[in-house]
Scaffold this motif. Sequence first.
Motif, PDB file in Angstrom:
ATOM      1  N   LEU A  89       0.827  -1.215   0.000  1.00  0.00           N
ATOM      2  CA  LEU A  89       0.000   0.000   0.000  1.00  0.00           C
ATOM      3  C   LEU A  89       0.857   1.258   0.000  1.00  0.00           C
ATOM      4  O   LEU A  89       0.463   2.285  -0.552  1.00  0.00           O
ATOM      5  N   GLY A  90       2.033   1.197   0.617  1.00  0.00           N
ATOM      6  CA  GLY A  90       2.901   2.366   0.672  1.00  0.00           C
ATOM      7  C   GLY A  90       3.886   2.466  -0.468  1.00  0.00           C
ATOM      8  O   GLY A  90       4.654   3.435  -0.542  1.00  0.00           O
ATOM      9  N   ASP A  91       3.873   1.493  -1.381  1.00  0.00           N
ATOM     10  CA  ASP A  91       4.794   1.500  -2.517  1.00  0.00           C
ATOM     11  C   ASP A  91       4.216   2.311  -3.669  1.00  0.00           C
ATOM     12  O   ASP A  91       3.015   2.586  -3.711  1.00  0.00           O
ATOM     13  N   GLY A  96       0.189  -1.045  -4.503  1.00  0.00           N
ATOM     14  CA  GLY A  96      -0.140  -2.466  -4.513  1.00  0.00           C
ATOM     15  C   GLY A  96      -1.216  -2.842  -5.505  1.00  0.00           C
ATOM     16  O   GLY A  96      -1.724  -3.966  -5.485  1.00  0.00           O
ATOM     17  N   MET A  97      -1.585  -1.921  -6.392  1.00  0.00           N
ATOM     18  CA  MET A  97      -2.610  -2.188  -7.391  1.00  0.00           C
ATOM     19  C   MET A  97      -1.980  -2.833  -8.635  1.00  0.00           C
ATOM     20  O   MET A  97      -0.980  -2.333  -9.159  1.00  0.00           O
ATOM     21  N   VAL A  98      -2.570  -3.911  -9.096  1.00  0.00           N
ATOM     22  CA  VAL A  98      -2.026  -4.661 -10.223  1.00  0.00           C
ATOM     23  C   VAL A  98      -2.618  -4.134 -11.532  1.00  0.00           C
ATOM     24  O   VAL A  98      -3.841  -4.127 -11.696  1.00  0.00           O
ATOM     25  N   PRO A  99      -1.798  -3.714 -12.492  1.00  0.00           N
ATOM     26  CA  PRO A  99      -2.332  -3.276 -13.789  1.00  0.00           C
ATOM     27  C   PRO A  99      -3.003  -4.429 -14.527  1.00  0.00           C
ATOM     28  O   PRO A  99      -2.501  -5.561 -14.508  1.00  0.00           O
ATOM     29  N   LEU A 100      -4.122  -4.135 -15.160  1.00  0.00           N
ATOM     30  CA  LEU A 100      -4.812  -5.172 -15.931  1.00  0.00           C
ATOM     31  C   LEU A 100      -3.911  -5.783 -16.995  1.00  0.00           C
ATOM     32  O   LEU A 100      -4.003  -6.975 -17.295  1.00  0.00           O
ATOM     33  N   ASP A 101      -3.027  -4.972 -17.566  1.00  0.00           N
ATOM     34  CA  ASP A 101      -2.148  -5.470 -18.617  1.00  0.00           C
ATOM     35  C   ASP A 101      -1.151  -6.502 -18.111  1.00  0.00           C
ATOM     36  O   ASP A 101      -0.536  -7.214 -18.907  1.00  0.00           O
ATOM     37  N   ASP A 102      -0.966  -6.571 -16.783  1.00  0.00           N
ATOM     38  CA  ASP A 102      -0.012  -7.539 -16.228  1.00  0.00           C
ATOM     39  C   ASP A 102      -0.662  -8.883 -15.921  1.00  0.00           C
ATOM     40  O   ASP A 102       0.022  -9.809 -15.450  1.00  0.00           O
ATOM     41  N   VAL A 103      -1.963  -8.999 -16.147  1.00  0.00           N
ATOM     42  CA  VAL A 103      -2.651 -10.265 -15.875  1.00  0.00           C
ATOM     43  C   VAL A 103      -2.279 -11.294 -16.941  1.00  0.00           C
ATOM     44  O   VAL A 103      -2.426 -11.044 -18.136  1.00  0.00           O
ATOM     45  N   VAL A 104      -1.801 -12.439 -16.483  1.00  0.00           N
ATOM     46  CA  VAL A 104      -1.473 -13.543 -17.400  1.00  0.00           C
ATOM     47  C   VAL A 104      -2.739 -14.291 -17.798  1.00  0.00           C
ATOM     48  O   VAL A 104      -2.946 -14.609 -18.969  1.00  0.00           O
ATOM     49  N   GLY A 105      -3.583 -14.590 -16.820  1.00  0.00           N
ATOM     50  CA  GLY A 105      -4.813 -15.313 -17.111  1.00  0.00           C
ATOM     51  C   GLY A 105      -5.496 -15.776 -15.840  1.00  0.00           C
ATOM     52  O   GLY A 105      -5.066 -15.474 -14.719  1.00  0.00           O
TER      53      GLY A 105
END
Length: 227
Positions: A195-197, A201-210
């Motif tokens: 959360l402090g980074d 800590g939010m994952v970009p949709l483009d980084d989703v493998v599946g």
Amino acid sequence: MASDPAADADESTPAGDPAGVDSRPARRLLLEVGVGVLLLVLLRVFVIQSFHVPSGSMEPTIRPGDRVVVTKIGAGAVERGDVIVFDGTTTFAGGVSDPSVPRGRLGRALSAGASTVSIDLGEQDYLKRVVGVGGDTVSCTPDGGLVVNAEPAAEPWLAPGELPCETPFDVGVPPERLFVLGDNRSESADSRSHLGDPGGGMVPLDDVVGHVVWRYWPLARTGGLGD
């Protein structure tokens, strides 16, 4: 005695092959092997990929040593409750991606193709459950449980006695981002830990493998995730 033209033709060596060895079967075999490798690469890049799970952060749903199948079809269509694999090289691992390797889905495609032929591009994949998508407000307290958009969120996948969180949090999920947690909350380093980074800590949709759709090992627990 006159020679027999037909016999001469049968006994002649193939044109361009003075050693008398027909190389066509070898070329055919190489072609078939090449086509097979190409199909395998395309399958891993665009359709499915298998992953080994080394940690217990998703117990009891997924245990250490499990092997799962991830479908890449519709990887960007993520909903709350989905179990996903994502590239956390820059968001969770704190690393810096290789500038020569494209980010997003193109980068993931290159990575999957490279791994098929044992080339490591340095990505670090994580397996977590989505609890918040773009536009959601996600909060949690140990006593009140997980709340999404002011509504209590049912979490039947938590083990009996497992707290939904140990430290309260309240976050807004930006567009095109995901907030993810492990089912084994007390043992999971997930979005809460970052959360402090930069990026919160939010994952970009483009980084989703599946999406994780099947467990194929161990055999005694082969099947879906049972959500």
